[in-house]
Design a protein around this motif. Sequence first.
Motif, PDB file in Angstrom:
ATOM      1  N   ASP A  15       0.790  -1.032  -0.159  1.00 32.98           N
ATOM      2  CA  ASP A  15      -0.135   0.086   0.114  1.00 32.98           C
ATOM      3  C   ASP A  15       0.832   1.120  -0.065  1.00 32.98           C
ATOM      4  OD1 ASP A  15      -1.654   2.092   0.664  1.00 32.98           O
ATOM      5  OD2 ASP A  15      -2.770   0.993   2.175  1.00 32.98           O
ATOM      6  N   SER A  16       0.747   2.191  -1.033  1.00 28.79           N
ATOM      7  CA  SER A  16       1.587   3.281  -1.086  1.00 28.79           C
ATOM      8  C   SER A  16       1.518   4.377  -0.019  1.00 28.79           C
ATOM      9  CB  SER A  16       1.133   4.050  -2.422  1.00 28.79           C
ATOM     10  OG  SER A  16      -0.088   4.405  -2.475  1.00 28.79           O
ATOM     11  N   SER A  17       0.247   4.293   0.782  1.00 31.65           N
ATOM     12  CA  SER A  17       0.205   5.083   2.012  1.00 31.65           C
ATOM     13  C   SER A  17       0.928   4.785   3.320  1.00 31.65           C
ATOM     14  CB  SER A  17      -1.619   5.252   2.480  1.00 31.65           C
ATOM     15  OG  SER A  17      -1.775   3.653   3.080  1.00 31.65           O
ATOM     16  N   GLU A  19       4.279   4.231   4.833  1.00 31.63           N
ATOM     17  CA  GLU A  19       5.568   4.981   4.666  1.00 31.63           C
ATOM     18  C   GLU A  19       6.802   4.108   4.787  1.00 31.63           C
ATOM     19  OE1 GLU A  19       5.695   6.876   9.076  1.00 31.63           O
ATOM     20  OE2 GLU A  19       4.034   7.141   7.989  1.00 31.63           O
TER      21      GLU A  19
END
Length: 161
Positions: A15-17, A19
């Motif tokens: 998931d790109s969210s 970090e």
Amino acid sequence: MKKLLIIRHSKSGWDSSIESDYKRTINAEGKTESRLMGNVLRIELNKVEEVYCSSATRAKMTAETLKIEPQKLFIKNKLYTFNYKELGRFIFDLNSTANYVQIIGHNPGITNFINLNSNARIDNVPTTGAIILEWPNAKTWADTEKKKGVLVSFDFPKNNK
């Protein structure tokens, strides 16, 4: 005798969210695979005396989904490693009287550790893959560094679907 159950964390998402790699969570497939392997390995999981788990989110979620008993679980930053030498050093340096220990960690460290420290030759330990090794004559965890472990079993989710 010393016995080691090593499990690679369950399948995680990208998931790109999120970090950082450290904070990645297991995805729906990983949860399903982890529950499956928890059922397949239940007898072994109940025999394990201590469980050492990487501090990465996906490893802790794997422990939770496998239903590891909280009193047996120890979260260790040192197990957030992909290096077989660091993994081996953690195992060989265990100052524990437990004869049966479980590790939840990461590849490629797990696969490389298995291949270099046992009679097994495994191309890749898949997510939620489980390997059991024994050192029949070992009295301490330091003794496991002196001889190669014996492969007792190697199982993974696709074997059980």
